[in-house]
Design an enzyme around this catalytic site. Structure first.
Site, PDB file in Angstrom:
ATOM      1  N   ASP A   1      -9.542  -2.559  -6.170  1.00 24.53           N
ATOM      2  CA  ASP A   1      -8.978  -2.071  -5.067  1.00 24.53           C
ATOM      3  C   ASP A   1      -9.857  -0.772  -4.716  1.00 24.53           C
ATOM      4  O   ASP A   1      -9.916   0.133  -5.573  1.00 24.53           O
ATOM      5  CB  ASP A   1      -7.439  -1.558  -5.162  1.00 24.53           C
ATOM      6  CG  ASP A   1      -6.681  -1.401  -4.018  1.00 24.53           C
ATOM      7  OD1 ASP A   1      -7.352  -0.794  -3.031  1.00 24.53           O
ATOM      8  OD2 ASP A   1      -5.483  -1.854  -3.967  1.00 24.53           O
TER       9      ASP A   1
ATOM     10  N   HIS B   1      -7.240  -5.290  -0.883  1.00 20.11           N
ATOM     11  CA  HIS B   1      -6.142  -4.296  -0.701  1.00 20.11           C
ATOM     12  C   HIS B   1      -5.417  -5.432   0.525  1.00 20.11           C
ATOM     13  O   HIS B   1      -4.146  -5.034   0.285  1.00 20.11           O
ATOM     14  CB  HIS B   1      -6.655  -3.104  -0.177  1.00 20.11           C
ATOM     15  CG  HIS B   1      -5.333  -2.134  -0.117  1.00 20.11           C
ATOM     16  ND1 HIS B   1      -4.906  -1.510  -1.364  1.00 20.11           N
ATOM     17  CD2 HIS B   1      -4.911  -1.678   0.985  1.00 20.11           C
ATOM     18  CE1 HIS B   1      -4.055  -0.856  -0.923  1.00 20.11           C
ATOM     19  NE2 HIS B   1      -3.786  -0.738   0.500  1.00 20.11           N
TER      20      HIS B   1
ATOM     21  N   SER C   1       0.885  -1.159   0.018  1.00 17.47           N
ATOM     22  CA  SER C   1      -0.188   0.026   0.045  1.00 17.47           C
ATOM     23  C   SER C   1       0.780   1.221  -0.096  1.00 17.47           C
ATOM     24  O   SER C   1       1.789   1.298  -0.817  1.00 17.47           O
ATOM     25  CB  SER C   1      -0.887   0.010   1.235  1.00 17.47           C
ATOM     26  OG  SER C   1      -2.071   1.002   1.119  1.00 17.47           O
TER      27      SER C   1
END
Length: 478
Positions: free
Chosen positions: A427, A455, A172
């Site tokens: 996502d 995610h 991320s």
């Protein structure tokens, strides 16, 4: 700016843990401000993890002899911003990376975990709002990358040159940091792995959030399709909260307040595996309280508090939108709130009515939509440790004088470092079209796209994700 100097190693302590891990706890010292290194230092924390090599007395010796090659580092970079590194023994990367021949380093970014953690008093002690803003700017990705480079120099300076570059693994926001590292210190990198981290390097904040709201709406629809009984339950809870209107909200055990905006922010979980179920279970608990008692009980309110812990992670709230301020001249100006105006049918509670204190939820039959990974100024009124920081957050929202660009597009176009990325089509936090734009920019990148994962797949389905990444590295195309 002067070249990065090696960090000073303050302490190093190693322990043998079950499972054959040797964990070394490391503290480093680096400049607080790399542009002005005489302005003081901050302390950084990291954990390295390796296999503990057993020996038989008199018959064998440890393999780490001085003349033998050292195992290169793989550095894990956590998501966020504003969260420290995970405990390494329980992370899915540890065993896979150790088996692949790496030592793994888990780093707490500056301001997080045990790396000079930011808290309300520390920020307020910097002086007036102007000085608070200047201090907070030192915790963006450009400083994080210099911290990492300083740690690398400290740990590998005595190694042979071939072993000094290290590998990055960014989840991320950690992927965002990887792209900044690739932009500024590519020669320090052996390879880069990313999961859900192809940052929107060509988009301004308002463009980022305008795209993300579409995914948030999709996940709301998936939630209500899975749990249709929650539509009236969510409305019932919202009407209960409307009895505590405006910024006052329903008092929470930890000193904050539960407003409609904070309640609907629980939708941040929708972008994760198991997130729909987690929100449903909390809604069931909330509405069960109302049905049985007519009010929300302390244990239930404490469960709500734990879901979005901005009190303990102020960087996530204060600097969240700044990760999309790519260069000097770009302001966020509460982009998530401004972008919501394009979707006022789904998010009317974010629209500015004539008197916000009098706004009430709609009657039954009108669906209420949860928000996602968005920070709104009114959230600062609902967390006790964020309230004193709201002036600084407001100032940062209109700030445009960033120290430097986060990314160097020309450097990314001529990239020579192997880069492997898993990208999630659905996502909710990183728009797939923006991710594709970035992938097209980075020379030589290999990307695996999937619509079967969300995610947090690295945590939820680690073997599957890591298998994808290492196949990208090891399988050749003929």
């Amino acid at each position: 700016m002067e070249p990065v100097q090696p960090a000073r190693l303050v302490s190093s302590r190693s322990h043998i843990h079950s499972g054959g891990f040797q964990v070394t706890e490391l503290f480093f010292e680096v400049p607080k401000n790399y542009a002005h290194p005489r302005d003081g230092t901050i302390r950084l924390f990291a954990r390295s993890i390796t296999r503990h090599e057993k020996t038989i007395p008199g018959l064998s010796k440890p393999a780490a002899a001085a003349d033998e090659p050292r195992k290169p580092y793989m550095v894990y970079l956590e998501g966020g911003p504003g969260f420290g590194g995970p405990e390494p023994r329980g992370h899915p990367l540890s065993n896979r990376a150790l088996d692949a021949g790496y030592n793994v380093l888990y780093v707490d970014y500056r301001g997080t975990g045990m790396s000079n953690p930011l808290h309300t008093d520390l920020i307020l002690n910097q002086g007036d709002v102007h000085h608070q803003v200047e201090y907070l700017k030192l915790f963006r990705a450009d400083s994080i990358v210099r911290d990492l480079e300083a740690i690398r120099l400290c740990l590998t300076n005595s190694w042979e040159p071939a072993y000094q570059p290290w590998s990055l693994f960014g989840q991320s926001f950690g992927g965002f940091v990887c792209l900044t590292y690739l932009s500024k210190h590519p020669h320090s990198l052996r390879e880069v792995f990313m999961t859900g981290g192809l940052a929107p390097v060509k988009r301004h904040p308002i463009q980022v959030y305008s795209a993300l709201y579409h995914k948030v709406i999709d996940r709301n629809n998936a939630y209500y399709a899975k749990y249709p009984e929650d539509e009236p339950s969510v409305l019932k809870i919202a009407h209960h909260l409307s009895q505590h209107p405006g910024s006052s909200g329903l008092p929470l055990p930890g000193g904050g307040t539960l407003t409609l905006t904070r309640f609907l922010a629980l939708g941040i979980a929708f972008g994760s595996h198991g997130g729909l179920d987690a929100v449903h279970n909390l809604i069931l608990k909330l509405v069960s309280d109302l049905d049985q008692f007519g009010y929300l009980t302390t244990p239930t309110l404490m469960a709500v508090e734990r879901e979005v812990p901005l009190d303990s992670n102020p960087i996530y709230a204060i600097l969240h939108e700044s990760i999309y301020c790519l260069s000097t001249g770009i302001v966020s100006n509460w982009a998530a709130l401004r972008a919501a105006s394009k979707f006022d049918h789904q998010f009317p509670h974010l629209a500015p009515p004539p008197d916000p204190a009098r706004w009430t939820p709609p009657n039954h039959g009108k669906r209420l939509y949860f928000t996602g990974e968005m920070i709104f100024p009114q959230l600062f009124d609902t967390y006790p440790t964020l309230r004193p920081l709201k002036p600084a957050a407001e100032a940062l929202a209109t700030h445009a004088e960033w120290a430097e660009d986060l990314y160097d597009e020309e450097q990314l176009r001529r990239n020579q470092v192997p880069v492997y990325a898993v990208s999630y089509i659905d996502d909710m936090y990183v728009d797939i079209e923006a991710a594709r734009e970035t992938a097209a920019l980075v020379r030589g990148i290999k990307v695996h796209e999937t619509n079967q994962l969300h995610h947090n797949a690295l945590r939820a389905k680690g073997d599957e994700v890591l298998g994808m990444l290492f196949r990208l590295r090891d399988d050749t195309l003929d």
